[in-house]
Scaffold this motif. Structure first.
Motif, short mmCIF file in Angstrom:
data_model
loop_
_atom_site.label_atom_id
_atom_site.label_comp_id
_atom_site.label_asym_id
_atom_site.label_seq_id
_atom_site.Cartn_x
_atom_site.Cartn_y
_atom_site.Cartn_z
N GLU A 47 83.83 31.35 70.97
CA GLU A 47 82.43 31.81 70.98
C GLU A 47 81.53 30.80 70.30
OE1 GLU A 47 81.95 35.76 69.46
OE2 GLU A 47 83.56 36.55 70.71
N ARG A 48 81.98 30.30 69.16
CA ARG A 48 81.18 29.31 68.43
C ARG A 48 81.06 28.02 69.24
NH1 ARG A 48 76.99 28.36 65.49
NH2 ARG A 48 77.23 26.63 64.09
N LEU A 49 82.15 27.59 69.87
CA LEU A 49 82.10 26.39 70.71
C LEU A 49 81.12 26.56 71.86
CD1 LEU A 49 85.87 25.42 70.88
CD2 LEU A 49 84.03 24.01 69.94
N ALA A 50 81.10 27.73 72.47
CA ALA A 50 80.18 27.98 73.58
C ALA A 50 78.73 27.88 73.10
CB ALA A 50 80.45 29.35 74.19
N ARG A 51 78.43 28.48 71.94
CA ARG A 51 77.07 28.41 71.41
C ARG A 51 76.69 26.96 71.09
NH1 ARG A 51 78.54 32.73 67.84
NH2 ARG A 51 78.12 34.69 68.88
N LEU A 52 77.61 26.25 70.45
CA LEU A 52 77.34 24.86 70.10
C LEU A 52 77.13 24.00 71.35
CD1 LEU A 52 79.87 24.33 67.19
CD2 LEU A 52 77.38 24.41 67.02
N HIS A 53 77.95 24.25 72.35
CA HIS A 53 77.83 23.49 73.60
C HIS A 53 76.45 23.68 74.22
CE1 HIS A 53 79.12 21.54 77.28
NE2 HIS A 53 78.65 22.56 77.96
N ASN A 54 75.97 24.92 74.27
CA ASN A 54 74.66 25.18 74.84
C ASN A 54 73.56 24.55 74.00
OD1 ASN A 54 75.55 26.59 77.07
ND2 ASN A 54 75.62 28.52 75.95
N ARG A 55 73.68 24.62 72.68
CA ARG A 55 72.68 23.98 71.82
C ARG A 55 72.65 22.47 72.02
NH1 ARG A 55 73.54 25.75 65.80
NH2 ARG A 55 71.86 24.23 65.54
N ILE A 56 73.83 21.87 72.12
CA ILE A 56 73.91 20.42 72.33
C ILE A 56 73.27 20.04 73.65
CG2 ILE A 56 75.54 18.54 72.79
CD1 ILE A 56 77.39 19.90 70.67
N LEU A 57 73.53 20.79 74.71
CA LEU A 57 72.93 20.50 76.01
C LEU A 57 71.41 20.58 75.95
CD1 LEU A 57 75.26 22.29 78.58
CD2 LEU A 57 75.06 19.85 78.11
N ARG A 58 70.89 21.63 75.29
CA ARG A 58 69.43 21.76 75.18
C ARG A 58 68.83 20.61 74.38
NH1 ARG A 58 70.67 27.19 74.13
NH2 ARG A 58 70.22 26.89 71.92
N LYS A 59 69.50 20.21 73.31
CA LYS A 59 68.98 19.10 72.50
C LYS A 59 69.03 17.78 73.28
CE LYS A 59 69.85 21.14 68.03
NZ LYS A 59 68.80 20.90 67.07
N LEU A 61 68.75 17.49 76.53
CA LEU A 61 67.66 17.55 77.50
C LEU A 61 66.31 17.28 76.83
CD1 LEU A 61 68.72 20.65 79.62
CD2 LEU A 61 68.73 18.25 80.32
N ALA A 62 66.12 17.85 75.65
CA ALA A 62 64.87 17.62 74.91
C ALA A 62 64.75 16.16 74.52
CB ALA A 62 64.82 18.51 73.68
N LEU A 63 65.84 15.55 74.08
CA LEU A 63 65.82 14.14 73.70
C LEU A 63 65.53 13.26 74.90
CD1 LEU A 63 66.21 12.12 71.42
CD2 LEU A 63 68.66 12.15 71.91
N ALA A 64 66.10 13.58 76.04
CA ALA A 64 65.83 12.81 77.26
C ALA A 64 64.36 12.92 77.64
CB ALA A 64 66.72 13.30 78.40
N ALA A 65 63.78 14.11 77.50
CA ALA A 65 62.36 14.29 77.81
C ALA A 65 61.49 13.48 76.87
CB ALA A 65 61.99 15.77 77.75
N MET A 66 61.84 13.45 75.59
CA MET A 66 61.07 12.66 74.62
C MET A 66 61.17 11.17 74.91
SD MET A 66 61.46 14.52 70.93
CE MET A 66 63.15 15.10 71.03
N ARG A 67 62.37 10.72 75.27
CA ARG A 67 62.54 9.30 75.61
C ARG A 67 61.74 8.93 76.85
NH1 ARG A 67 68.83 9.16 74.08
NH2 ARG A 67 68.57 8.38 71.96
#
Length: 88
Positions: A47-59, A61-67
Motif C-alpha cells: 500500500e505504501r509503495l503504491a502511494r509513493l509510486h503515484n506521488r513520484i509520478l505526479r512529481k 510530471l510536475a518537474l517535466a512541466a516546469m522544465r
C-alpha cells in the motif's frame, strides 16, 4: 449568509479540466512489481509503495512541466537577445 468557497460544480469542472491536460501515465510496472524483492513485501508495504509510486509520478510530471516552461522562457530570451544584437 454568502459562502467564501467556490461552487461545487465549478470546482469539479476545474478539476476535470486540469486532469484532462495531464499526459497519459506511462505503461510500466509500478515500483518494480514482479521483482524478486516484492515477494517478501507485506500488504502494508505494498500500500505504501503504491502511494509513493503515484506521488513520484505526479512529481515527475510536475518537474517535466516546469522544465518545459523554463525552456520556453529561455527560447524567448534568446530570441530577444538576438534581435537586440541585430540578428534575425
Amino acid at each position: 449568509m454568502p459562502t467564501k468557497h467556490a461552487p461545487t460544480d465549478f470546482v469539479r469542472a476545474l478539476a476535470a479540466a486540469v486532469q484532462a491536460e495531464m499526459p497519459a501515465p506511462r505503461q510500466e510496472k509500478p515500483f518494480g512489481l514482479g521483482a524478486p524483492w516484492t515477494y517478501h513485501a507485506t500488504p502494508e508495504e505494498f500500500e505504501r509503495l503504491a502511494r509513493l509510486h503515484n506521488r513520484i509520478l505526479r512529481k515527475e510530471l510536475a518537474l517535466a512541466a516546469m522544465r518545459e516552461e523554463r525552456a520556453g522562457i529561455m527560447r524567448r530570451c534568446i530570441r530577444r537577445m538576438r534581435r537586440a544584437a541585430g540578428k534575425d
